[in-house]
Design a protein around this motif. Structure first.
Motif, PDB file in Angstrom:
ATOM      1  N   UNK A  98       1.004  -1.129  -0.536  1.00 49.97           N
ATOM      2  CA  UNK A  98      -0.099   0.040   0.003  1.00 49.97           C
ATOM      3  C   UNK A  98       1.454   1.300   0.147  1.00 49.97           C
ATOM      4  N   UNK A  99       0.133   2.339  -1.019  1.00 52.19           N
ATOM      5  CA  UNK A  99       1.288   3.428  -0.767  1.00 52.19           C
ATOM      6  C   UNK A  99      -0.445   4.732  -1.273  1.00 52.19           C
ATOM      7  N   UNK A 100       0.081   5.789  -0.572  1.00 52.36           N
ATOM      8  CA  UNK A 100      -0.510   6.802  -0.846  1.00 52.36           C
ATOM      9  C   UNK A 100      -0.038   8.057  -2.454  1.00 52.36           C
ATOM     10  N   UNK A 139       5.272   6.134  -4.444  1.00 54.48           N
ATOM     11  CA  UNK A 139       6.310   6.021  -3.957  1.00 54.48           C
ATOM     12  C   UNK A 139       6.302   4.625  -3.083  1.00 54.48           C
ATOM     13  N   UNK A 140       6.632   3.649  -3.761  1.00 55.85           N
ATOM     14  CA  UNK A 140       7.223   1.640  -3.319  1.00 55.85           C
ATOM     15  C   UNK A 140       8.348   2.101  -2.649  1.00 55.85           C
ATOM     16  N   UNK A 141       8.679   1.369  -1.683  1.00 57.30           N
ATOM     17  CA  UNK A 141      10.659   1.375  -1.243  1.00 57.30           C
ATOM     18  C   UNK A 141      10.804   0.519  -1.843  1.00 57.30           C
ATOM     19  N   UNK A 142      12.195   1.180  -1.726  1.00 58.36           N
ATOM     20  CA  UNK A 142      13.149   0.193  -2.706  1.00 58.36           C
ATOM     21  C   UNK A 142      13.266  -1.677  -2.563  1.00 58.36           C
ATOM     22  N   UNK A 168     -10.029   4.237 -14.379  1.00 61.24           N
ATOM     23  CA  UNK A 168     -10.757   4.232 -14.825  1.00 61.24           C
ATOM     24  C   UNK A 168     -12.071   5.435 -14.142  1.00 61.24           C
ATOM     25  N   UNK A 169     -11.936   6.357 -14.553  1.00 61.53           N
ATOM     26  CA  UNK A 169     -13.490   6.550 -14.740  1.00 61.53           C
ATOM     27  C   UNK A 169     -14.451   7.867 -14.873  1.00 61.53           C
ATOM     28  N   UNK A 170     -14.916   6.318 -15.287  1.00 61.62           N
ATOM     29  CA  UNK A 170     -16.832   6.975 -16.037  1.00 61.62           C
ATOM     30  C   UNK A 170     -17.516   7.360 -15.913  1.00 61.62           C
ATOM     31  N   UNK A 171     -17.843   7.783 -15.130  1.00 59.86           N
ATOM     32  CA  UNK A 171     -18.615   9.021 -14.158  1.00 59.86           C
ATOM     33  C   UNK A 171     -18.488   9.934 -13.772  1.00 59.86           C
ATOM     34  N   UNK A 172     -17.405  10.146 -13.728  1.00 61.39           N
ATOM     35  CA  UNK A 172     -16.411  11.627 -13.675  1.00 61.39           C
ATOM     36  C   UNK A 172     -16.944  11.980 -12.440  1.00 61.39           C
ATOM     37  N   UNK A 173     -16.440  10.455 -11.354  1.00 64.18           N
ATOM     38  CA  UNK A 173     -16.824  11.213  -9.474  1.00 64.18           C
ATOM     39  C   UNK A 173     -15.218  11.785  -9.203  1.00 64.18           C
ATOM     40  N   UNK A 174     -14.152  10.867  -9.892  1.00 68.85           N
ATOM     41  CA  UNK A 174     -13.141  11.265  -9.383  1.00 68.85           C
ATOM     42  C   UNK A 174     -12.567  12.624  -9.441  1.00 68.85           C
ATOM     43  N   UNK A 175     -11.724  14.038  -9.200  1.00 72.25           N
ATOM     44  CA  UNK A 175     -11.751  14.181  -9.506  1.00 72.25           C
ATOM     45  C   UNK A 175      -9.927  14.462  -9.235  1.00 72.25           C
ATOM     46  N   UNK A 176      -9.522  15.253 -10.126  1.00 68.10           N
ATOM     47  CA  UNK A 176      -7.761  15.050 -10.389  1.00 68.10           C
ATOM     48  C   UNK A 176      -7.226  16.532  -8.995  1.00 68.10           C
ATOM     49  N   UNK A 177      -6.092  15.464  -8.160  1.00 60.37           N
ATOM     50  CA  UNK A 177      -5.852  17.018  -6.698  1.00 60.37           C
ATOM     51  C   UNK A 177      -6.624  15.460  -6.063  1.00 60.37           C
ATOM     52  N   UNK A 178      -7.471  14.736  -5.696  1.00 58.65           N
ATOM     53  CA  UNK A 178      -7.972  13.893  -4.296  1.00 58.65           C
ATOM     54  C   UNK A 178      -7.045  12.961  -3.698  1.00 58.65           C
ATOM     55  N   UNK A 179      -6.661  12.866  -2.705  1.00 58.09           N
ATOM     56  CA  UNK A 179      -5.969  11.963  -1.888  1.00 58.09           C
ATOM     57  C   UNK A 179      -6.514  10.496  -2.396  1.00 58.09           C
ATOM     58  N   UNK A 180      -5.748   9.594  -2.787  1.00 56.25           N
ATOM     59  CA  UNK A 180      -5.934   9.176  -2.789  1.00 56.25           C
ATOM     60  C   UNK A 180      -4.720   7.236  -1.750  1.00 56.25           C
ATOM     61  N   UNK A 181      -5.409   6.312  -1.674  1.00 60.30           N
ATOM     62  CA  UNK A 181      -4.698   4.682  -1.533  1.00 60.30           C
ATOM     63  C   UNK A 181      -4.423   3.845  -2.167  1.00 60.30           C
ATOM     64  N   UNK A 182      -3.054   3.718  -2.761  1.00 62.06           N
ATOM     65  CA  UNK A 182      -3.477   2.379  -3.760  1.00 62.06           C
ATOM     66  C   UNK A 182      -3.009   1.636  -2.887  1.00 62.06           C
ATOM     67  N   UNK A 183      -3.450   0.015  -3.740  1.00 58.17           N
ATOM     68  CA  UNK A 183      -2.894  -1.067  -2.953  1.00 58.17           C
ATOM     69  C   UNK A 183      -2.606  -2.469  -4.244  1.00 58.17           C
ATOM     70  N   UNK A 184      -1.223  -2.361  -3.764  1.00 57.23           N
ATOM     71  CA  UNK A 184      -0.897  -3.166  -5.592  1.00 57.23           C
ATOM     72  C   UNK A 184      -1.022  -4.781  -5.028  1.00 57.23           C
ATOM     73  N   UNK A 185      -1.792  -5.372  -5.639  1.00 56.08           N
ATOM     74  CA  UNK A 185      -1.498  -6.594  -5.672  1.00 56.08           C
ATOM     75  C   UNK A 185      -0.277  -7.391  -6.594  1.00 56.08           C
ATOM     76  N   UNK A 186       0.770  -7.992  -5.055  1.00 52.29           N
ATOM     77  CA  UNK A 186       1.688  -8.657  -5.799  1.00 52.29           C
ATOM     78  C   UNK A 186       2.020 -10.060  -5.820  1.00 52.29           C
TER      79      UNK A 186
END
Length: 383
Positions: free
Chosen positions: A43-45, A235-238, A287-305
């Protein structure tokens, strides 16, 4: 960021008389032991960004004649955004066309009375071309000085002209035909640039133009954003970046949208690690099909590894550690059963169990801290 570690050890609960526990009924919540895939994630923000963002400029100056868009408007690729007054540019095209006609007439006379050799000495021309190629190579290798190179090349090109090999080019230049063609192309291009169109599907932003406004060439007018898809740089740790691959699936949580989860994927992995932060930039696309997400919003990404298939799994909150041994409580006939378990891999929600319980068993996930073996329990909720 990263996968969470095992639950911390706990001691025996204080102030509990275990001899009287058989008279007490504990309310507990349980969950089923399941067999499934254990997905490990990192996970990373990050901050949501437009997939494409450009500053729109006008390549020419002029007065805005018509505006077809407004702030926040969605437009398709190729849509007309702004139209400049084109009167002077139409006149320039007409003048350029007239000059080209005159040049065509002049070309006829130049060809008829030209003193340049009408026939081409192909053998001599080919020989001179080879000499020019050889000279170019020697200059590139540093075997010839720049001054000597220019002098020799001018002489060779003059010899080439008098072989008749460049007769047509000479006639076109002498008549002014080439210049007239170039001027007409430039005038047409300027006329075309009086229309400013969208280069891709986008949303208009930072827009405050008005009709009748005078603009100068190469001045920033407004912005265009492509907001479907969107991207997030994290940013993912080295020491974790080696697990991340392009195409890995990602769950993106947007706090501003009540924590809603969106699916995405890794599209780029930077080839280097930032020496100051010791992180590597990974770009996630959503994807942003309904245009609900706006540039500048904070997000938490959980990457499947990693995806570990067909594993026996328990919820993380079911696991206890007593006397450095891992255990869970199961429920059998309204009694809590103390079961030591051997655990394997884990993520933020589930832990792999190698032995001790089996799929279908009910494990206590809430209310287990004061339990002892064979404590009486009442299941108030099963997850």
């Amino acid at each position: 960021t990263g996968v969470q570690t095992c639950a911390l050890p706990i001691s025996e609960p204080a102030n509990v008389n275990f001899s009287k526990l058989n008279k007490i009924v504990f309310d507990v919540k349980t969950a089923k032991v399941i067999r499934g895939n254990l997905i490990k994630r990192i996970s990373a923000n990050g901050i949501v960004k437009a997939d494409k963002e450009i500053d729109v400029v006008s390549k020419i100056g002029g007065i805005i004649k018509k505006i077809y868009v407004h702030e926040g408007m969605h437009v398709k690729k190729g849509a007309l955004l702004v139209k400049l007054d084109d009167k002077q540019y139409r006149i320039a095209v007409k003048n350029a066309q007239d000059k080209l006609t005159s040049a065509e007439v002049e070309l006829v006379f130049v060809k008829k009375f030209s003193l340049i050799a009408p026939k081409v000495n192909k053998i001599q021309a080919e020989k001179i071309k080879k000499e020019i190629d050889s000279l170019n190579r020697r200059f590139a290798e540093g075997a010839v000085s720049e001054k000597e190179y220019k002098n020799l090349k001018n002489k060779l090109e003059m010899r080439l002209i008098f072989t008749g090999a460049k007769r047509e080019d000479m006639l076109l230049n002498k008549s002014g035909f080439n210049t007239a063609v170039n001027n007409l192309d430039r005038a047409k291009l300027n006329l075309q640039n009086t229309e400013i169109r969208a280069p891709f599907n986008c949303v208009v932003g930072d827009f405050n133009l008005v009709e009748g406004q005078l603009i100068t060439a190469w001045t920033k007018l407004f912005k265009l954003f492509q907001i479907n898809p969107l991207k997030i740089d994290v940013g993912i740790l080295e020491n974790e970046i080696d697990k991340v691959r392009i195409g890995n699936q990602v769950l993106v949580q947007i706090n501003a949208l009540n924590g809603k989860i969106f699916k995405g994927k890794v599209v780029t992995v930077s080839p280097y690690v930032n020496e100051k932060t010791k992180t590597c930039r990974v770009t996630v696309q959503i994807l942003n099909k309904n245009n609900r997400i706006k540039p500048g919003m904070f997000a938490k990404a959980s990457i499947e590894v990693a995806k570990l298939k067909n594993k026996v799994l328990i919820p993380r909150k079911a696991l206890l550690v007593r006397e450095n041994r891992t255990l869970v409580f199961t429920v059998v006939d309204s009694l809590a059963k103390w079961k030591y378990v051997k655990i394997g891999e884990q993520n933020d929600k589930y832990i792999e169990v190698l032995s001790g319980v089996k799929p279908g068993d009910d494990v206590v996930v809430q209310g287990q801290f004061n339990l002892a073996h064979d404590s009486r329990v009442r299941v108030i909720n099963q997850q």
